[in-house]
Design a protein around this motif. Structure first.
Motif, short mmCIF file in Angstrom:
data_model
loop_
_atom_site.label_atom_id
_atom_site.label_comp_id
_atom_site.label_asym_id
_atom_site.label_seq_id
_atom_site.Cartn_x
_atom_site.Cartn_y
_atom_site.Cartn_z
N ARG A 281 2.97 -6.27 2.59
CA ARG A 281 3.02 -4.86 2.12
C ARG A 281 1.67 -4.41 1.59
NH1 ARG A 281 8.14 -4.25 -1.72
NH2 ARG A 281 6.64 -5.25 -3.06
N PHE A 282 0.86 -5.32 1.09
CA PHE A 282 -0.43 -4.98 0.51
C PHE A 282 -1.59 -5.00 1.52
CE2 PHE A 282 1.21 -4.57 -3.59
CZ PHE A 282 2.17 -5.55 -3.79
N ARG A 283 -1.34 -5.41 2.70
CA ARG A 283 -2.38 -5.48 3.73
C ARG A 283 -2.61 -4.08 4.27
NH1 ARG A 283 -1.68 -9.48 8.56
NH2 ARG A 283 -3.27 -10.69 7.60
N PRO A 284 -3.86 -3.67 4.41
CA PRO A 284 -4.14 -2.34 4.96
C PRO A 284 -3.66 -2.25 6.41
CG PRO A 284 -6.18 -3.55 4.52
CD PRO A 284 -5.05 -4.40 4.06
N ALA A 285 -3.38 -1.02 6.81
CA ALA A 285 -2.85 -0.79 8.15
C ALA A 285 -3.91 -1.06 9.23
CB ALA A 285 -2.34 0.63 8.28
N GLY A 286 -5.08 -0.79 8.89
CA GLY A 286 -6.12 -1.03 9.88
C GLY A 286 -7.46 -1.17 9.18
N THR A 287 -8.43 -1.71 9.90
CA THR A 287 -9.75 -1.87 9.31
C THR A 287 -10.53 -0.60 9.55
OG1 THR A 287 -10.56 -2.87 11.31
CG2 THR A 287 -9.80 -4.34 9.58
N PRO A 288 -11.41 -0.29 8.63
CA PRO A 288 -12.21 0.90 8.85
C PRO A 288 -13.17 0.67 10.05
CG PRO A 288 -12.63 -0.08 6.67
CD PRO A 288 -11.63 -0.90 7.37
N GLY A 289 -13.51 1.73 10.62
CA GLY A 289 -14.44 1.64 11.73
C GLY A 289 -13.72 1.76 13.05
N ALA A 290 -14.13 0.94 13.99
CA ALA A 290 -13.55 1.01 15.32
C ALA A 290 -12.09 0.64 15.25
CB ALA A 290 -14.28 0.06 16.26
N SER A 291 -11.37 1.30 16.04
CA SER A 291 -9.95 1.08 15.98
C SER A 291 -9.60 -0.23 16.64
CB SER A 291 -9.22 2.25 16.60
OG SER A 291 -8.89 2.05 17.91
N THR B 268 6.92 3.28 4.71
CA THR B 268 8.09 4.05 4.30
C THR B 268 9.36 3.36 4.77
OG1 THR B 268 6.78 6.08 4.50
CG2 THR B 268 9.16 6.33 4.37
N ALA B 269 9.37 2.91 5.97
CA ALA B 269 10.54 2.22 6.50
C ALA B 269 10.76 0.91 5.76
CB ALA B 269 10.38 1.98 7.99
N ALA C 245 12.19 1.74 2.34
CA ALA C 245 13.57 2.18 2.49
C ALA C 245 14.49 0.99 2.74
CB ALA C 245 13.69 3.20 3.61
N ALA C 246 14.05 0.08 3.61
CA ALA C 246 14.86 -1.10 3.91
C ALA C 246 15.01 -1.99 2.69
CB ALA C 246 14.22 -1.89 5.07
N GLU C 247 13.95 -2.04 1.85
CA GLU C 247 14.00 -2.88 0.66
C GLU C 247 14.90 -2.27 -0.42
OE1 GLU C 247 10.91 -4.40 -2.78
OE2 GLU C 247 10.14 -3.93 -0.79
N LEU C 248 14.84 -0.95 -0.59
CA LEU C 248 15.59 -0.29 -1.66
C LEU C 248 17.01 0.11 -1.28
CD1 LEU C 248 12.78 1.98 -3.11
CD2 LEU C 248 13.65 -0.16 -4.04
N GLU C 249 17.28 0.20 -0.02
CA GLU C 249 18.58 0.70 0.43
C GLU C 249 19.77 -0.07 -0.17
OE1 GLU C 249 20.51 2.98 3.94
OE2 GLU C 249 18.42 2.92 3.45
N PRO C 250 19.81 -1.39 -0.18
CA PRO C 250 20.97 -2.08 -0.76
C PRO C 250 21.15 -1.78 -2.26
CG PRO C 250 19.63 -3.61 0.53
CD PRO C 250 18.88 -2.33 0.44
#
Length: 143
Positions: free
Chosen positions: A7-17, A26-27, A30-35
């Motif tokens: 959860r703490f890992r960034p989605a992507g590295t800056p720079g080149a994709s 968000t999903a 939601a999956a964690e809090l739903e129960p």
């Protein structure tokens, strides 16, 4: 533990994709809090039911108290007449005794006057005649 750290890992590295799909935080949340939220919803429903039952019970208690109060007022009104009579009874008895005493004293005074009247009447008649003659100019002045 690995999922937690992800959860703490960034989605992507800056720079080149880089190739890959960004994490859908968000999903994941939601999956964690739903129960937990689902359990909380059922607790909220239970609390609402408890409140509704308590309100119904409170209304029933208010209605019972109102009926009991009305019954007590009716009973008090029924007993009020008798209570007034009982309260007034000693006062009326005392007033009757006082009236009887006054009547007896009046009767004694009247009896004493009746006894003295024959003795005093001739003298009082002489005084009345003398006053009448004096007013009319008559001569009699010897009472």
């Amino acid at each position: 533990m690995r999922d937690f750290l992800e959860r703490f890992r960034p989605a992507g590295t800056p720079g080149a994709s880089a190739t890959g799909v960004p994490a859908d935080r968000t999903a994941e949340r939601a999956a964690e809090l739903e129960p937990s939220l689902a359990r909380l919803a059922s607790v909220q429903q239970e609390a609402a039911q408890i409140r509704a039952a308590a309100e119904q019970e409170a209304e029933a208690l208010r209605q019972n108290a109102a009926r009991e109060a009305a019954r007590m007022v009716d009973a008090a009104r029924e007993h009020a007449h008798e209570l007034r009579r009982q309260t007034a009874e000693p006062l009326l008895r005392e007033a009757r005794q006082e009236a009887d005493a006054l009547r007896a004293a009046g009767d004694r005074t009247a009896s004493a006057i009746r006894e003295r009247a024959p003795e005093r009447m001739p003298h009082l008649v002489d005084l009345a005649v003398a006053d009448a003659l004096r007013l009319t100019g008559g001569e009699r002045d010897d009472p």
